[in-house]
Design an enzyme around this catalytic site. Structure first.
Site, short mmCIF file in Angstrom:
data_model
loop_
_atom_site.label_atom_id
_atom_site.label_comp_id
_atom_site.label_asym_id
_atom_site.label_seq_id
_atom_site.Cartn_x
_atom_site.Cartn_y
_atom_site.Cartn_z
N ASP A 37 0.82 -1.20 0.00
CA ASP A 37 0.00 0.00 0.00
C ASP A 37 0.87 1.26 0.00
OD1 ASP A 37 -2.24 -1.59 0.12
OD2 ASP A 37 -2.41 -1.44 2.30
N1 URA Z 1 -1.45 -5.96 3.73
C1 URA Z 1 -1.90 -4.69 3.75
O1 URA Z 1 -2.95 -4.41 4.32
N2 URA Z 1 -1.20 -3.76 3.13
C2 URA Z 1 -0.03 -4.00 2.51
O2 URA Z 1 0.59 -3.09 1.97
C3 URA Z 1 0.44 -5.32 2.49
C4 URA Z 1 -0.28 -6.27 3.11
#
Ligand code: URA
Length: 236
Positions: A103
C-alpha cells in the site's frame, strides 16, 4: 566491469572457454578496436562489442533486487493520481517491475524483477511463500484475538489461510504485532486486523520467504545476492 568472455557468454555467443578462443582468433572488437587479449574487461553498460563485425547484446538477463519502500510511494510503474512511484527510487537501465503490491502508506521489503515467472511464483498463493509483516495497532490485543488471526478470518467473503501472529511489544496506546501470512489479498493485513476491530497505524513488510530486508536503509535498494537468487529459484 565484466570480463569480455563472460559478456560474450551472456550474449549467447558460446561458452566462456570457446569465447576465449574466438577472442584469440582476432574476431572480437570492443568499441571498434580489435581485442585479442584474454581477461580484457569491459563496461557492459557503455561498451559496444562485435563478433565477426556483428554487435552482440546480452540475452534478456534476469535482474532481481530489493527496495526498502518508504511510505508515500505507490508500487506501480505509473500512477493515475500522479503520486510518486517506487520506480523513481531505482536508477538502473533494466526494466524491472514490482513483485506484488504494498500500500501507499506501507513500507518495507519490495522485490523487483524482470523475471515474470518468478513474480508469478512469489505472488500466487499456491506456492505458499510467506510474507512477514510488523503491524502497529491502536490499543491492546488479547491472546484469543491473536488466535483468531492465526486460525483465519473472513475477509471479502473468504477465510484467510492459517497465519502466524505474535505480540512483539505493548505500550500504553499501541501494540506491535508480527503477522506472517502466505496469501496476498488486497490490503490483507489491515483487513485481517479490521475483522477483530483493530486499526493498523503502521505497517512494514520485513520478509518474503527466505529474503529478509535486514538493515537496508529506507529508500535504498540493492541487488539480491547469489544465495537469495538460488533460494528464489528453488521455490516449487
Ligand atoms: N497488507 C496490507 O494491508 N497492506 C499491505 O501493503 C500489504 C499487506
Amino acid at each position: 566491469m565484466i570480463r569480455l568472455n563472460k559478456y560474450m557468454a551472456d550474449c549467447g555467443v558460446d561458452s566462456r572457454r570457446n569465447c576465449d578462443k574466438i577472442i584469440t582468433e582476432n574476431r572480437v572488437r570492443v568499441n571498434r578496436k580489435l581485442i585479442n587479449e584474454l581477461g580484457f574487461m569491459i563496461n557492459e553498460d557503455n561498451d559496444t562489442v562485435t563478433v565477426d563485425g556483428k554487435k552482440i547484446t546480452p540475452k534478456n538477463k534476469n535482474v532481481y533486487l530489493m527496495l526498502h519502500k518508504p511510505k508515500g510511494y505507490v508500487t506501480t510503474v505509473k500512477d493515475d493520481k500522479d503520486r510518486k512511484t517506487v520506480m523513481e527510487l531505482i536508477d538502473i537501465k533494466s526494466r524491472v517491475y514490482p513483485v506484488g503490491r504494498l500500500d501507499y502508506d506501507t513500507e518495507g521489503l519490495l522485490l523487483l524483477t524482470n523475471d515474470g515467472d518468478m513474480t508469478y511464483k512469489l505472488t500466487h498463493p499456491k506456492y505458499e511463500v510467506t510474507k512477514k509483516y510488523i503491524a502497529r495497532i491502536e490499543g491492546e490485543i488479547s491472546e484469543s484475538e491473536l488466535t483468531t488471526l492465526r486460525n483465519g478470518v473472513i475477509i471479502d467473503g473468504k477465510k484467510t489461510a492459517p497465519a502466524k501472529a505474535k505480540l512483539l511489544e505493548k505500550t500504553d496506546k499501541e501494540c506491535r504485532v508480527e503477522l506472517t501470512i502466505h496469501e496476498g489479498k488486497n490490503h490483507q493485513v489491515k483487513k485481517m486486523f479490521e475483522t477483530i476491530g483493530k486499526t493498523v497505524v503502521f505497517l512494514k513488510r520485513t520478509e518474503m520467504g527466505d529474503i529478509r530486508l535486514g538493515g537496508l536503509a529506507r529508500g535504498q535498494w540493492r541487488y539480491l545476492n547469489d544465495k537469495e537468487i538460488d533460494y528464489l529459484k528453488s521455490i516449487k
